[in-house]
Design an enzyme around this catalytic site. Sequence first.
Site, PDB file in Angstrom:
ATOM      1  CG  ASP A   8     -20.606   2.700 -41.529  1.00 37.51           C
ATOM      2  OD1 ASP A   8     -19.853   3.677 -41.486  1.00 37.51           O
ATOM      3  OD2 ASP A   8     -21.210   2.343 -42.552  1.00 37.51           O
ATOM      4  CG  ASP A  10     -22.978   7.510 -44.458  1.00 42.72           C
ATOM      5  OD1 ASP A  10     -23.830   8.320 -44.081  1.00 42.72           O
ATOM      6  OD2 ASP A  10     -21.777   7.797 -44.596  1.00 42.72           O
TER       7      ASP A  10
END
Length: 220
Positions: A8, A10
């Site tokens: 991922d 963020d």
Amino acid sequence: MIRYIIFDMDGVLVDSERAIRAASVKMFAGRGVDVPQEDFLPFTGMGANRFIGGVAEKYGLPFRPEMKDEAYDIYGEIAGEYVIVYEGIGDLLAKLRERGCQLAVASAADWVKVSINLRCMGLSSADFDAVVTGNDVTKHKPDPEAFLIACGKLGGHPGETLVVEDAVAGCQAAKAAGMSCVGVMSTFDYNTLKNAGADFVVEKTTDMLRGLRRWGLFNR
């Protein structure tokens, strides 16, 4: 054996939550609505439409695409000041490459935000074997679509794939995809990530290499 790793963006590679919350708060303020940053937390990791739309609903505003576009414009202006690149990420990626892993990014954020974050890291999409953004999916996390698309682009198999996530929705999506999952405690605590399905939890992303050795997910 783990051969494919999907990150991922963020809360895993960079800390951009403060930046996107600040940008979204400013966007709502321009519409006469005073929104505290904590209102965005339940929608973290679900894509910009839900991140902004969920808060808009709370205040009785219909979500409009221009809300997201305006927030991203503000985000681009403040990213250099607000986005924090986690220390040691470049070294981590290099070490994983040395071990023969193929690397991907699968973010619920739109490409415009992902590209800004990569620029803040001094990287581009060419530094990963695959990049999947919110623009590439029809269903956002906790649906597994983003991770399955990324795995397909890598030519991998879910059983040989590890997802690195910081959000509840992301951990749930990883397990729904049939993949192993590392939870990073940058947004949620240990118990929350474990309850969301993380196979093991680390304090920061760079701790995952030690964890992979300990849990025997590398063959060397």
